[in-house]
Write a protein that holds these residues in place. Structure first.
Motif, mmCIF file in Angstrom:
data_model
loop_
_atom_site.group_PDB
_atom_site.id
_atom_site.type_symbol
_atom_site.label_atom_id
_atom_site.label_comp_id
_atom_site.label_asym_id
_atom_site.label_seq_id
_atom_site.Cartn_x
_atom_site.Cartn_y
_atom_site.Cartn_z
ATOM 1 N N PHE A 155 0.834 -1.212 0.000
ATOM 2 C CA PHE A 155 0.000 0.000 0.000
ATOM 3 C C PHE A 155 0.867 1.261 0.000
ATOM 4 O O PHE A 155 0.506 2.273 -0.608
ATOM 5 N N GLU A 156 2.015 1.208 0.701
ATOM 6 C CA GLU A 156 2.900 2.369 0.732
ATOM 7 C C GLU A 156 3.410 2.719 -0.663
ATOM 8 O O GLU A 156 3.611 3.898 -0.982
ATOM 9 N N LYS A 157 3.633 1.714 -1.492
ATOM 10 C CA LYS A 157 4.141 1.942 -2.845
ATOM 11 C C LYS A 157 3.021 2.191 -3.852
ATOM 12 O O LYS A 157 3.207 2.938 -4.821
ATOM 13 N N LEU A 158 1.867 1.557 -3.628
ATOM 14 C CA LEU A 158 0.743 1.647 -4.562
ATOM 15 C C LEU A 158 -0.526 2.002 -3.787
ATOM 16 O O LEU A 158 -1.356 1.126 -3.489
ATOM 17 N N PRO A 159 -0.709 3.252 -3.436
ATOM 18 C CA PRO A 159 -1.887 3.661 -2.650
ATOM 19 C C PRO A 159 -3.214 3.265 -3.299
ATOM 20 O O PRO A 159 -4.215 3.091 -2.596
ATOM 21 N N GLU A 160 -3.222 3.079 -4.618
ATOM 22 C CA GLU A 160 -4.479 2.764 -5.309
ATOM 23 C C GLU A 160 -5.050 1.404 -4.914
ATOM 24 O O GLU A 160 -6.257 1.150 -5.111
ATOM 25 N N VAL A 161 -4.215 0.496 -4.342
ATOM 26 C CA VAL A 161 -4.729 -0.816 -3.955
ATOM 27 C C VAL A 161 -4.989 -0.908 -2.455
ATOM 28 O O VAL A 161 -5.370 -1.968 -1.951
ATOM 29 N N ARG A 162 -4.790 0.174 -1.719
ATOM 30 C CA ARG A 162 -5.051 0.154 -0.275
ATOM 31 C C ARG A 162 -6.501 -0.254 -0.012
ATOM 32 O O ARG A 162 -7.443 0.280 -0.612
ATOM 33 N N ASN B 34 -7.778 -8.271 -0.922
ATOM 34 C CA ASN B 34 -8.467 -9.516 -1.256
ATOM 35 C C ASN B 34 -9.302 -9.399 -2.527
ATOM 36 O O ASN B 34 -10.097 -10.280 -2.836
ATOM 37 N N ASP B 35 -9.091 -8.311 -3.259
ATOM 38 C CA ASP B 35 -9.842 -8.074 -4.496
ATOM 39 C C ASP B 35 -9.031 -8.608 -5.681
ATOM 40 O O ASP B 35 -8.194 -7.906 -6.259
ATOM 41 N N LYS B 36 -9.297 -9.846 -6.048
ATOM 42 C CA LYS B 36 -8.515 -10.501 -7.094
ATOM 43 C C LYS B 36 -8.586 -9.748 -8.416
ATOM 44 O O LYS B 36 -7.561 -9.529 -9.080
ATOM 45 N N ALA B 37 -9.762 -9.318 -8.799
ATOM 46 C CA ALA B 37 -9.924 -8.664 -10.096
ATOM 47 C C ALA B 37 -9.127 -7.364 -10.157
ATOM 48 O O ALA B 37 -8.427 -7.090 -11.149
ATOM 49 N N LEU B 38 -9.221 -6.555 -9.102
ATOM 50 C CA LEU B 38 -8.494 -5.288 -9.095
ATOM 51 C C LEU B 38 -6.989 -5.528 -9.098
ATOM 52 O O LEU B 38 -6.236 -4.899 -9.874
ATOM 53 N N LEU B 39 -6.529 -6.444 -8.244
ATOM 54 C CA LEU B 39 -5.085 -6.706 -8.152
ATOM 55 C C LEU B 39 -4.549 -7.247 -9.472
ATOM 56 O O LEU B 39 -3.444 -6.892 -9.901
#
Length: 508
Positions: free
Chosen positions: A337-344, A348-353
């Protein structure tokens, strides 16, 4: 001056015409030695090593040495040879260092004894007896009264004495590298000390050392492709172990509550700066402990090894590493999350990740069986891992990538697991052990399905291990530390081949 006034080192020994001619000359000398008697005797005995001589007598001056007349018997390989008429200076190297011999024609018993020594070659192993003295340049040396050829060297050593500069030759001909490269010898002495200190550190904490099978009927304990072999008598397929974990945990079931093993693992994978098909690991397991306790023990062991070596600051991969400071601890998801705030908040969201991975990781190719945790770890490996310079514990790995680790009581999608990273390199892996046989069976089944779908590193179902868990395994924590990488860090080496005496190489 003799043409032997040369010292070994920087050039690659090749099968050149000059080398072949030198071998022929040396073989002619061997022929004459054989004609005179035993060419490779096993009768010489030493009473001092070079290191012992310097430790005991280095502080004694010329007059004292002459008055006392310390007599020593030494042996070693000729590394330098200066012939000056009736006298010669020969530098020999044993397993502990180098010392100079002084040979004089009259003191050796005349030309019949002395003259053959003038023709000895660099690399020859000799035994010498004499008294200690200091030369005009104040160098502690042996005034030789008797000397013998112990083993004839038939191949010329590399020229000069700074060590082999050709990297491939250093790895393929480690025996030559060790002869002429002091830094290489020191690295492997340090490796031996690291293993000894590691063993002492665990034994002082009441762990007992055990041995478990290297040939296994079911590979497990890690995600890796095994080497396969066949046992003829039993007509069955066997595997070189990829990890001792499942056998060590069987011992926890049996009542050994603190166990460790230092030994080889084998993984059928590529070779690079941090990977070799066979490598050394220590794994240790402690009943009635969790992954936090395991991190404490791992940190204390590594710091204790550094203290034992007299090392607190290490330069490795361009990073100044301070082993005296507490190791940082951070959750894997938080580090991403520190490197990629957009996935904070979307761990557990497989599609987004998966979408993010496809967008930000070059040439990204996931397996069809991947779950959310696999994608999260892929982002970690791409953006976080390379920047973990100072010792850092990454914790709470997803269940999806941790088939043997215990689920967190608070978060069922993560485990009580950690990995230790230094200078972007993984050094250790540990976790609270999964001791629920039903949960373990479910994870084994998922691994077997992944294997069937084409994941060559996935494990199968180990029914005997599940049976052992059904007898009840106490709550426990376990850790695996890569000994080779630990030695790399402590000696500042950049390739695993520099800390393996005989690394794997392609055929010549």
């Amino acid at each position: 001056m003799s043409d032997n006034v040369v010292e070994p080192g920087t050039q690659k020994p090749q099968a050149t015409a000059q080398t072949s001619e030198q071998i022929l000359v040396r073989r002619e000398k061997l022929k004459r030695i054989r004609e005179a008697g035993e060419a490779y005797p096993n009768t010489w005995r030493t009473d001092h090593t070079t290191a012992e001589i310097f430790a005991r007598f280095e502080d004694q001056d010329t007059s004292h040495l002459e008055e006392v007349g310390h007599r020593v018997s030494v042996a070693g390989r000729i590394m330098a040879h200066r012939v000056m008429g009736k006298s010669s200076f020969v530098q020999i190297q044993d397993g502990s260092g180098r010392i100079q011999l002084f040979l004089n024609r009259d003191e050796l018993g005349g030309p019949e004894v002395y003259n053959p020594t003038r023709k000895w070659d660099l690399g020859d192993i000799v035994g010498a007896e004499g008294v200690l003295f200091r030369t005009k340049s104040d160098e502690l040396s042996v005034r030789v009264s008797h000397i013998e050829m112990v083993s004839k060297c038939l191949r010329p050593l590399p020229e000069k004495w700074h060590g082999l500069s050709d990297i491939e030759t250093r790895y393929r001909q480690r025996y030559v590298d060790l002869m002429v490269t002091p830094e290489s010898r020191e690295t492997f002495r340090t490796r031996s000390k690291v293993v000894s200190l590691l063993r002492q550190g665990l034994e002082s904490r009441d762990f007992i050392e055990v041995e478990t099978p290297m040939l296994q009927t079911q590979p497990g304990g890690a995600a890796a492709r095994p080497f396969t072999t066949h046992h003829n008598a039993l007509d069955m397929e066997l595997f070189l172990r990829i990890a001792p974990e499942l056998y060590l945990k069987r011992l926890l079931v049996g009542g050994f509550e603190r166990v460790f093993e230092i030994n080889r693992n084998f993984r059928n994978e590529g070779l690079d700066a941090t990977h070799n098909p066979e490598f050394t690991m220590v794994e240790f397991y402690q009943a009635y402990a969790d992954f936090s306790d395991a991190m404490d023990t791992t940190e204390a062991l590594i710091r204790g090894i550094g203290d034992g070596l007299g090392v607190t600051l290490v330069e490795w991969e361009g990073v100044d590493i301070d082993l005296s400071k507490p190791f940082r601890r951070i959750r894997l998801d938080e580090s991403v999350f520190e490197k990629l705030p957009e996935v904070r908040g979307h761990a557990n969201d497989k599609a987004l990740l998966a979408t993010v991975c496809m967008r930000v990781i070059e040439n990204f190719k996931p397996l069809i069986t991947w779950k959310a945790g696999h994608y999260l770890v892929a982002l970690f490996e791409e953006f976080v891992e390379p920047e973990l310079d100072q010792p850092t514990f990454i914790t709470h790995y997803p269940v999806d990538v941790s088939p043997l680790a215990r689920r967190s009581n608070d978060e069922p999608t993560v485990t009580d697991r950690f990995e230790l990273f230094v200078a972007g390199r993984e050094i250790a892996n540990g976790f609270s052990e999964l001791n629920d046989p039903d949960d373990q069976r479910g994870r084994f089944v998922a691994q077997a399905q992944a294997k069937a779908a084409g994941d060559l590193e996935a494990a199968g179902i180990d029914e005997d291990y599940l049976r052992a868990l059904e007898f009840g395994m106490p709550p426990a924590a376990g850790v695996g530390i890569g000994v080779d990488r630990l030695v790399m860090m402590l000696t500042g080496q950049h390739s695993i081949r520099d800390v393996l005496l005989f690394p794997h190489m392609r055929p010549e």
